[in-house]
Design an enzyme around this catalytic site. Structure first.
Site: not given
Ligand code: NDP
Length: 449
Positions: A130, A170
């Protein structure tokens, strides 16, 4: 967290904490795995003698580097970049890159550790890693994002390669950022090769990669409900987050006849009692692609909005945490159980804290851990690597069929290794043991040194 009763586990965790001071997220991720693995290997002298679990908790290497870039006002800015190469026993290091101000070595070590088990569960030849930086993409111009990605890759390019380490996206890293980083790698190395996944379709990306994590989370839920002869039709689904994973999870839920009653961001949550329509969801996707906030949905399509980024107190049948780590704490878990939630499929990495896991474990709620439920993203990344090696491009239908198969197979592994005599399936235990077995056996085959 309650006191650790197992003496071997307590001693093991004491060592982990001593060797990794000030890294609470890493301690938490290791504890979540070790609580199942330590009893499992208690009588396995070979695994114990070869220190397999101890070796798995020590990253092969951690690379940390300075990233210097210039903002639009001509100021020089400095961030810290990392790549944690955790374990390559069963394939090249593989795992995403996160750009978020909360990125620390501890966060990336927890994610890299989890990734090893997740990648093992996919059945594909992928090790775990990562990376990321404490860079905040919010409010940055497109040119600033490009300059940051290029500067980040200038350093990272020295440590990765299609047979060594293959990063992906991510939080904060989507198709645009992967494109900028891939372009810089190609410029520096003068080689067109599958060194990153999540690329644009035009330059080696796989169909369904953007959708894969969210779709996979829903496929896992379908498998769990299937064990009870149930399905998604009409189920009220609380989804958190509004990024890549959350929106494609919502898309698949709508396609399969479920009701999506919430989405959120770090500012707040929208609640739509009768469920979002496809048009509402498309509106959210367009909004988020322009950097909009969930609060704007009030004017956009009349959603109810409240501050607080968690939908777990809303009455729901199914829960899909898709935002970030530790977003379900004890009170949230209690609310979910009390309100009649029947199953949770984790889209975000480690979204439930240890107290929440304990509460859910003691309830009848089915709970698929992230390392099993969100493995669809890395699985399709693995398929992207295969397509790049073959210099081929599979159709949407072909990739989706592979994805479904892989998730179904992960579900089967969880049931095989996690089913108790009374028939109850502990998906955490099943995923931990199945993920561990393959990596441990490979490490044993390589010998000790
Ligand atoms: P994005 O950046 O596309 O979206 C993240 C989302 O989570 C946004 O809505 C963001 O809101 C919200 N968020 C981030 N930090 C916080 C926080 N501290 N409190 C509340 N909301 C929060 O990321 P992904 O959708 O790609 O990733 C989301 C999760 O999925 C992560 O844990 C990631 O590790 C996991 N994941 C992702 C993969 C992928 O293929 N993308 C694969 C496997 C796991 P805001 O816009 O306000 O920051």
């Amino acid at each position: 967290m309650s006191e650790i009763k197992d003496k071997d586990l307590a001693a093991f965790m004491k060592g982990v904490k001593r060797r990794n001071p000030g890294e609470p997220e890493f301690h938490q991720a290791v504890h979540e795995v070790a609580m199942d693995i330590i009893p499992y290997i208690r009588n396995d002298e070979r695994i114990k003698k070869m220190q397999i679990l101890e070796r798995m908790t020590e990253p092969d290497r951690i690379i940390s580097f300075r990233v210097i870039w210039e903002d639009d006002e001509g100021n020089i800015r400095v961030n810290r970049g990392y790549r944690v190469q955790q374990n390559n026993a069963i394939g090249p290091y593989k795992g995403g890159i996160r750009f978020h101000p909360t990125v620390t070595q501890s966060v990336l070590k927890f994610l890299a550790f989890e990734q090893v088990f997740k990648n093992s569960l996919t059945g594909l030849p992928l090790g775990g890693g990562k990376g990321g930086a404490d860079f905040n993409p919010k409010g940055k111009s497109d040119r600033e994002i490009m300059r940051f990605c290029q500067a980040f890759m200038t350093e990272l390019s020295k440590y990765i390669g299609p047979n060594t380490d293959v990063p992906a996206g991510d939080i904060g890293v989507g198709g645009r950022e992967v494109g900028y980083m891939f372009g810089q790698y190609k410029r520096l190395m003068d080689r067109f090769e599958g060194v990153l996944t999540g690329k644009g379709i035009e330059f080696g990306g796989s169909k369904i990669r953007p959708e894969a994590t969210g779709y996979g989370v829903v496929y896992m839920m379908e498998c769990m409900l299937g064990t009870k002869g149930d399905n998604l039709e009409g189920k009220r689904c609380a989804v958190s987050g509004s990024g890549n994973v959350a929106t494609f999870c919502a898309e698949k839920l709508l396609e399969l006849g479920a009701k999506v009653i919430s989405l959120s961001d770090s500012g707040g949550t929208i609640y739509v009692e009768d469920g979002l329509t496809s048009e509402n969801l498309q509106w959210v996707m367009d909004l988020k692609s322009k950097g909009g906030r969930m609060s704007e949905c009030v004017d956009g399509f009349g959603a109810k909005y409240y501050e607080g980024n968690r939908p777990w107190a809303l009455p729901c049948d199914l829960a899909f945490p898709c935002a970030t780590q530790n977003e379900i704490e004890a009170a949230d878990a209690r609310a979910l159980v009390k309100n009649g939630c029947i199953a949770i499929s984790e889209g975000a990495n480690m979204p439930s804290d240890p107290d929440a896991i304990e509460i859910i474990r003691e309830s009848p709620v089915m709970h698929a851990p992230s390392k099993a439920a969100n493995a669809g993203g890395v699985a399709v990344s693995g398929l992207e690597m295969s397509q790049n090696s073959l210099r081929m491009s599979w159709t949407r239908e072909e990739v989706d069929a592979h994805l479904k198969n892989i998730i179904t197979n992960i579900h089967t592994q969880c049931v095989d290794k996690g089913k108790a005599d009374d028939g109850h399936v502990d998906y955490f235990k099943g995923a931990n043991i199945a993920g561990f077995d393959k990596v441990a056996n490979a490490m044993l085959a390589y010998g000790a040194l």
